[in-house]
Design a protein around this motif. Sequence first.
Motif, PDB file in Angstrom:
ATOM      1  N   GLN A 112      -1.180   0.272   0.071  1.00  0.00           N
ATOM      2  CA  GLN A 112      -2.468  -0.262   0.528  1.00  0.00           C
ATOM      3  C   GLN A 112      -3.370  -0.609  -0.652  1.00  0.00           C
ATOM      4  O   GLN A 112      -4.195  -1.499  -0.565  1.00  0.00           O
ATOM      5  N   PRO A 115      -1.385  -4.333  -2.672  1.00  0.00           N
ATOM      6  CA  PRO A 115      -0.724  -4.957  -1.524  1.00  0.00           C
ATOM      7  C   PRO A 115       0.376  -5.948  -1.892  1.00  0.00           C
ATOM      8  O   PRO A 115       0.347  -6.593  -2.939  1.00  0.00           O
ATOM      9  N   THR A 120       2.020  -8.557   3.156  1.00  0.00           N
ATOM     10  CA  THR A 120       0.689  -8.160   3.600  1.00  0.00           C
ATOM     11  C   THR A 120      -0.338  -9.284   3.499  1.00  0.00           C
ATOM     12  O   THR A 120      -0.868  -9.752   4.510  1.00  0.00           O
TER      13      THR A 120
END
Length: 343
Positions: A112, A115, A120
Amino acid sequence: MNPIQSSVELARINENEFDDQQKVVVLSQLPKTKGFLGLSSLSLYQGFWCPSKIVPNVISFQTHFQAHDQDIILASKPKSGTTWLKALVFSIVNRARYTPSNTPLLISNPHQLVPFLEFTLFADHAIHKNSAAVKVPDLSGIPSPRLFSTHIPYPSLPESVKNSKCRIVYICRNPLDVIVSSWHFGTQDRTRSQWTNMEEYVDKFWKGEAAFGPFWDHVLSYWRESLEKPEKVLFLRYEDMKEDTVAQVKRIAEFVGFRFSDEEESGGVVRQISEMCSLKSLKDLEVNKTGKFMPNFENKSYFRKGGVGDWVNHLSASLAKRIISKVNEEKLKGSGLTFKYES
């Protein structure tokens, strides 16, 4: 336009030269093979096997991404130490902002924080029915240096990446451990797995029919670029990083422009980052025990053993010997690249 085109021909087509419906037709004609990791199929695109569902994302990434000179892109073949590298580079670059007590790694999975461009950022959230239209993300608000990652081989990276001064950090891992790690990752959900046994997967892997494969072409594309342009591509071996993490962390920091000062080294900052980003530390974090970063795969699935030589517990000695021999004689001969298979 003739809808039946090879992946090489498709590579020459600019996304703006045909409409969405034509794109769907063209993509449907790409050669396909059995997929894994919960993917229905792989498509041969620009000479590599790409998960069919993300080919539109890759095209959009290639067409629209504009690299900045300060960008740092982490590249790898799947199951080669990607998650570990993301945690390390994020911590190196942001060490002036965060300490081990308030690092975002405590509440966010490394994927996260750094990315994927094709999985993503250019993901097909805006695909319409019967269309391959892909939403183009606005990346202008991301502070510099921007950190991204990709599994795409070097030849298929956007021209803006190749022609800018952005830096690429590539990590590779010996193929035997990649095979075993991929197998465990792809078969964790037996109800979705398309593989009946590891021997079948080994055969497909050797043929190059694995996500973002052939493995050899992927690794050698970055290896050769690192030799020709060492200021552009830093080539890391997973096994070297496991053997001396502190030395490799210092090497990464210098390459990306965030060299550790003498005071930081004497103060233990390098070792602190190395320990904070170790597999054990990351695996023990609550954020990596629950939740999902990607559909079908829980966060904890990205943290298994992370060792060197686990292949001995899963592959027969004779099979491993044949693979290693073929690697050295058929795939890497004359390249100067070698792998370590034991810790």
